[in-house]
Scaffold this motif. Structure first.
Motif, PDB file in Angstrom:
ATOM      1  N   MET A 628      17.043  14.750   7.094  1.00 44.64           N
ATOM      2  CA  MET A 628      16.572  15.011   8.450  1.00 44.64           C
ATOM      3  C   MET A 628      17.309  14.136   9.457  1.00 44.64           C
ATOM      4  O   MET A 628      17.590  14.560  10.580  1.00 44.64           O
ATOM      5  CB  MET A 628      15.058  14.767   8.535  1.00 44.64           C
ATOM      6  CG  MET A 628      14.227  15.784   7.776  1.00 44.64           C
ATOM      7  SD  MET A 628      12.451  15.664   8.101  1.00 44.64           S
ATOM      8  CE  MET A 628      12.120  13.966   7.601  1.00 44.64           C
ATOM      9  N   ALA A 629      17.610  12.889   9.061  1.00 45.79           N
ATOM     10  CA  ALA A 629      18.313  11.985   9.967  1.00 45.79           C
ATOM     11  C   ALA A 629      19.702  12.509  10.304  1.00 45.79           C
ATOM     12  O   ALA A 629      20.220  12.274  11.404  1.00 45.79           O
ATOM     13  CB  ALA A 629      18.414  10.597   9.338  1.00 45.79           C
ATOM     14  N   MET A 630      20.318  13.224   9.376  1.00 43.92           N
ATOM     15  CA  MET A 630      21.644  13.774   9.623  1.00 43.92           C
ATOM     16  C   MET A 630      21.587  15.147  10.297  1.00 43.92           C
ATOM     17  O   MET A 630      22.630  15.723  10.616  1.00 43.92           O
ATOM     18  CB  MET A 630      22.408  13.898   8.296  1.00 43.92           C
ATOM     19  CG  MET A 630      22.704  12.560   7.635  1.00 43.92           C
ATOM     20  SD  MET A 630      23.671  12.751   6.115  1.00 43.92           S
ATOM     21  CE  MET A 630      23.832  11.033   5.592  1.00 43.92           C
ATOM     22  N   GLY A 631      20.379  15.648  10.512  1.00 44.44           N
ATOM     23  CA  GLY A 631      20.223  16.954  11.148  1.00 44.44           C
ATOM     24  C   GLY A 631      19.433  16.868  12.445  1.00 44.44           C
ATOM     25  O   GLY A 631      19.786  16.125  13.362  1.00 44.44           O
ATOM     26  N   ASP A 632      18.325  17.618  12.484  1.00 40.76           N
ATOM     27  CA  ASP A 632      17.526  17.701  13.711  1.00 40.76           C
ATOM     28  C   ASP A 632      16.497  16.586  13.850  1.00 40.76           C
ATOM     29  O   ASP A 632      15.821  16.509  14.876  1.00 40.76           O
ATOM     30  CB  ASP A 632      16.781  19.048  13.749  1.00 40.76           C
ATOM     31  CG  ASP A 632      17.743  20.227  13.735  1.00 40.76           C
ATOM     32  OD1 ASP A 632      18.753  20.146  14.458  1.00 40.76           O
ATOM     33  OD2 ASP A 632      17.487  21.205  13.013  1.00 40.76           O
ATOM     34  N   GLY A 633      16.364  15.744  12.835  1.00 45.68           N
ATOM     35  CA  GLY A 633      15.269  14.771  12.848  1.00 45.68           C
ATOM     36  C   GLY A 633      15.680  13.341  13.117  1.00 45.68           C
ATOM     37  O   GLY A 633      14.933  12.418  12.776  1.00 45.68           O
ATOM     38  N   ALA A 634      16.849  13.107  13.732  1.00 46.09           N
ATOM     39  CA  ALA A 634      17.306  11.734  13.963  1.00 46.09           C
ATOM     40  C   ALA A 634      16.337  10.960  14.853  1.00 46.09           C
ATOM     41  O   ALA A 634      16.029   9.784  14.604  1.00 46.09           O
ATOM     42  CB  ALA A 634      18.704  11.747  14.579  1.00 46.09           C
ATOM     43  N   PHE A 635      15.818  11.608  15.891  1.00 45.70           N
ATOM     44  CA  PHE A 635      14.893  10.923  16.794  1.00 45.70           C
ATOM     45  C   PHE A 635      13.583  10.592  16.080  1.00 45.70           C
ATOM     46  O   PHE A 635      12.975   9.551  16.328  1.00 45.70           O
ATOM     47  CB  PHE A 635      14.613  11.789  18.023  1.00 45.70           C
ATOM     48  CG  PHE A 635      15.753  11.844  18.998  1.00 45.70           C
ATOM     49  CD1 PHE A 635      16.094  10.731  19.754  1.00 45.70           C
ATOM     50  CD2 PHE A 635      16.495  13.001  19.155  1.00 45.70           C
ATOM     51  CE1 PHE A 635      17.150  10.784  20.666  1.00 45.70           C
ATOM     52  CE2 PHE A 635      17.553  13.059  20.050  1.00 45.70           C
ATOM     53  CZ  PHE A 635      17.883  11.942  20.804  1.00 45.70           C
ATOM     54  N   VAL A 636      13.140  11.475  15.193  1.00 43.40           N
ATOM     55  CA  VAL A 636      11.896  11.231  14.460  1.00 43.40           C
ATOM     56  C   VAL A 636      12.073  10.063  13.499  1.00 43.40           C
ATOM     57  O   VAL A 636      11.215   9.163  13.419  1.00 43.40           O
ATOM     58  CB  VAL A 636      11.468  12.507  13.690  1.00 43.40           C
ATOM     59  CG1 VAL A 636      10.243  12.222  12.830  1.00 43.40           C
ATOM     60  CG2 VAL A 636      11.186  13.641  14.661  1.00 43.40           C
ATOM     61  N   VAL A 637      13.177  10.033  12.783  1.00 35.03           N
ATOM     62  CA  VAL A 637      13.430   8.922  11.860  1.00 35.03           C
ATOM     63  C   VAL A 637      13.611   7.617  12.636  1.00 35.03           C
ATOM     64  O   VAL A 637      13.184   6.546  12.181  1.00 35.03           O
ATOM     65  CB  VAL A 637      14.661   9.223  10.987  1.00 35.03           C
ATOM     66  CG1 VAL A 637      14.951   8.056  10.047  1.00 35.03           C
ATOM     67  CG2 VAL A 637      14.445  10.503  10.179  1.00 35.03           C
ATOM     68  N   ALA A 638      14.212   7.692  13.822  1.00 33.89           N
ATOM     69  CA  ALA A 638      14.341   6.502  14.666  1.00 33.89           C
ATOM     70  C   ALA A 638      12.968   5.974  15.070  1.00 33.89           C
ATOM     71  O   ALA A 638      12.725   4.754  15.087  1.00 33.89           O
ATOM     72  CB  ALA A 638      15.176   6.830  15.897  1.00 33.89           C
ATOM     73  N   ALA A 639      12.029   6.892  15.399  1.00 33.42           N
ATOM     74  CA  ALA A 639      10.665   6.477  15.728  1.00 33.42           C
ATOM     75  C   ALA A 639       9.981   5.846  14.518  1.00 33.42           C
ATOM     76  O   ALA A 639       9.206   4.889  14.647  1.00 33.42           O
ATOM     77  CB  ALA A 639       9.860   7.677  16.229  1.00 33.42           C
ATOM     78  N   LEU A 640      10.248   6.380  13.326  1.00 31.39           N
ATOM     79  CA  LEU A 640       9.711   5.794  12.097  1.00 31.39           C
ATOM     80  C   LEU A 640      10.220   4.358  11.922  1.00 31.39           C
ATOM     81  O   LEU A 640       9.426   3.431  11.652  1.00 31.39           O
ATOM     82  CB  LEU A 640      10.113   6.661  10.902  1.00 31.39           C
ATOM     83  CG  LEU A 640       9.847   6.089   9.514  1.00 31.39           C
ATOM     84  CD1 LEU A 640       8.346   5.967   9.269  1.00 31.39           C
ATOM     85  CD2 LEU A 640      10.505   6.950   8.431  1.00 31.39           C
TER      86      LEU A 640
END
Length: 686
Positions: A628-640
């Protein structure tokens, strides 16, 4: 009644193809008789003739309505409307006549075995039918009008052709509209001219019908015509409504005219034209010192309704106007079977009365008058909540009522909670009840439980979502407009006088009563609801603001996220590939909404972002998180990572740091997805 012969059934079966012209029918029957005389096939037996012909079913000719009157939450059956019902209703008479004539002719013709006798019988019946038609008033006029009308009303003709045929039709009926308009078939012809004709032709018809407007409104068929004139002839609208003056109260209780007044007041009239209809509520004396078509200043005062009328009135005159208004309202509410209690004009008059009562200096007198009108209409309150003024009336009763009154109101609206939740005006009554009633056990039992139970359907509409939001985060600017908040705040001064419980405590008790059911709903269906654009907003607010154990709901949301990313089927994308769903997870990992005013995250006291982040690591796992971090979820993983970085003692902090080693971080840089730079900076904090 005798059963039709087999060949009669056959004739009835082809009626839909013959209804356009009786002449065509006559020729077809003659041809059939001639063929039979030369030796046609035998008549089919009863078993071969097919099923008995059903009643003629008409083609649906209803058109898209420009406006619709708001519907009471207590009624499921669709009411008649000016644009949809008139043609279907008028068709019923026409086609019933055609069906009777064709059945009679076919039956008598086929019942006679001798072909010559059948032919003679048919001729005799045709002559008799023509004589009957000729004996009717304006028979020739109607024949010519119907010939032109049959073509003009077709939907598959060009605009130029329609203009031509409408002009021909208008030439036929010009000067004779008043004579034929009360006939069901002729009324439909005039309606066609009003509907498809130009403004000049519409005004011609309105001019011809002067002096007959009230009679038209009370007619079973022409009431649809008068509604069309009110809508499409604005220059004549005030004149039409003035003909109703002095008769408004009787017309409201009239079976046919009541819908005409309701449509005119709610859909088409402006403020001044509404005041013309409302004037009858104020009594006969009010008409003596009221100007209906005076100066602009006087018109502006008329637009204010009762308040404008009361300017300059004192003592007995003021009291007589108030008494007349109350008496007329009592008459309406004492006849609920007439349907007028659901009309906006009655709700406006009731609100004006309550507003005038609230301005009385004698509080005891005001309370007495308010009590009297409440006792009069208390059984009809559920039929008033769907209009703006009706909603204000019920909210005013809730605000001023005693504990017993409020309980009665809540019980009255309980059967209609689901429909009220999806109505813009009716839901304000629910919100006011939640804001004002101190007995939160009562509201939890009769209102909150029903709202929560219908959450699976409510979240699909904006109105339904507002009903769910109000349980956990009332009057938030995030989901309620300033106008809606201002409307709800109208009863706050009265609430301060009549309610004893603190507002914050009452809201907390409502939230607590709703939380268990809402969290259980998220635990059961949260993954599917979060994939919906509006549903993700509801899930977010419930998770942030609801009180209670959120472990099951959290597990459901994270379990949906733990599937491999990206999804193998493009038609069923991964939750992280949906912008609104990924925004939901980001907000939950932050612990609240981001404020653009303060540029900070507003943390919710009822939600633990740390627990959510911990469960995120446990459920989602390394592979999916890195993908996900390499796709559409970088901002979500950053929040994590940001959330874990704030807690040095968190074991999961080291776990996530181990997931993103130097090799993985290099792959992130090469991926160059949105949010990667922010994620790399956040990883340095771990």
């Amino acid at each position: 009644m005798q059963q039709p012969l087999p060949r009669v059934s056959a004739w009835l079966a082809v009626i839909p193809f013959l209804q356009q012209s009786q002449i065509f029918l006559a020729h077809s029957m003659s041809a059939a008789n001639t063929k039979g005389a030369k030796g046609s096939k035998k008549r089919p037996s009863s078993s071969q003739s097919g099923p008995k012909a059903k009643k003629l079913q008409l083609e649906d000719r209803s058109e898209a309505k420009e406006k619709k009157r708001s519907k009471p939450v207590t009624r499921v059956v669709q009411e008649d409307s000016a644009d949809s019902s008139e043609e279907e209703f008028a068709d019923e008479g026409n086609d019933a006549e055609v069906l009777d004539e064709v059945t009679a002719e076919a039956g008598s013709a086929m019942a006679i075995k001798d072909p010559n006798a059948a032919r003679e019988s048919h001729k005799a019946q045709k002559v008799l039918h023509e004589q009957r038609k000729a004996a009717k008033p304006h028979s020739e006029l109607l024949i010519d009008a119907k010939r032109a009308w049959t073509v003009a009303r077709q939907k598959d003709i060009t605009k130029e052709e329609r203009v031509k045929h409408i002009r021909e039709l208008m030439d036929v009926i010009r000067g004779k509209v008043k004579d034929i308009v009360f006939k069901h078939d002729a009324s439909r012809i005039v309606q066609t001219v009003v509907k498809w004709g130009g403004q000049k032709q519409r005004n011609e018809i309105a001019e011809e019908l002067k002096g007959k407007y009230r009679e038209l409104a009370q007619s079973k068929y022409s009431k649809f015509l008068i509604t069309k004139l009110v809508r499409l002839c604005p220059a004549y609208r005030a004149e039409i409504l003035r003909e109703f003056q002095g008769h408004v109260m009787r017309m409201l209780l009239h079976r046919e005219a009541t819908s005409v007044l309701a449509d005119a007041f709610e859909l088409y009239a402006n403020a001044y034209e509404r005041s013309i209809l409302l004037r009858d509520f104020y009594g006969k004396e009010a008409s003596l010192f009221t100007v209906t078509a005076g100066s602009e200043e006087e018109k502006e005062r008329s637009k204010q309704g009762l308040r404008g009328l009361m300017v300059g009135l004192e003592g007995d005159r003021r009291r007589r106007v108030m008494n007349s208004l109350k008496d007329n309202l009592v008459t309406i509410f004492n006849n609920p079977d007439k349907g007028a209690v659901a009309h906006a004009i009655v709700h406006r008059a009731t609100w004006e009365y309550l507003a005038a009562v609230s301005e009385l200096e004698d509080e005891a007198e005001a309370e007495k008058l308010r009590r009297e009108i409440f006792e009069t209409c208390q059984e009809s309150l559920a039929e008033m909540v769907h209009t703006k003024d009706g909603s204000r009336v019920v909210r005013e009763f809730i605000a001023w009522g005693t504990a017993k009154d409020r309980k009665h109101i809540i019980k009255a609206i309980k059967p209609h909670v689901e429909r009220m939740c999806i109505d813009d005006e009716a839901q304000l009554v629910l919100f006011s009840a939640l804001d004002i009633v101190d007995d939160t056990k009562l509201t939890a039992k009769f209102l909150v439980s029903d709202i929560v139970a219908t959450a699976p359907t409510l979240y699909k509409t904006s109105q339904g979502r507002r009903s769910l939001f109000y349980l956990v985060t009332p009057r938030t600017r995030r989901h309620f407009t300033p106008a809606q908040i201002a409307t709800l705040a109208e009863t706050d001064p009265t609430r301060a006088k009549t309610s004893k419980k603190e507002d914050a405590l009452r809201a907390s008790e409502i939230r607590k009563a709703a939380s268990e059911g809402l969290l259980q709903w998220i635990a059961d269906s949260g993954a599917d609801v979060a994939r919906d654009t509006g549903g993700s907003l509801v899930v977010c607010e419930i998770m942030l603001e609801a009180e209670g154990d959120k472990a099951a709901a959290t597990n459901t949301l994270l379990q949906a996220l733990s599937v491999p990313y990206p999804a193998a089927d493009p038609a069923d994308p991964h939750p992280m590939s949906l912008p609104h769903t990924s925004r939901l997870y980001k907000t939950l990992l932050q612990g609240g909404h981001y404020s653009h005013t303060t540029h900070t995250v507003e943390h919710s006291p009822n939600f633990s972002a740390r627990d959510f982040a911990t469960r995120f690591v446990q459920h989602v796992g390394r592979d999916t998180t890195v993908a996900m971090a390499m796709g559409d979820g970088a901002f979500v993983v950053a929040a994590l990572c940001e959330q874990l970085a704030e807690h040095e003692d968190a074991e999961e902090r080291k776990t996530v740091k181990g997931w993103f080693d130097a090799k993985t971080q290099k792959a992130l840089q090469e991926a160059d997805a949105k949010g990667v730079k922010l994620l790399l900076e956040t990883l340095k904090k771990l």
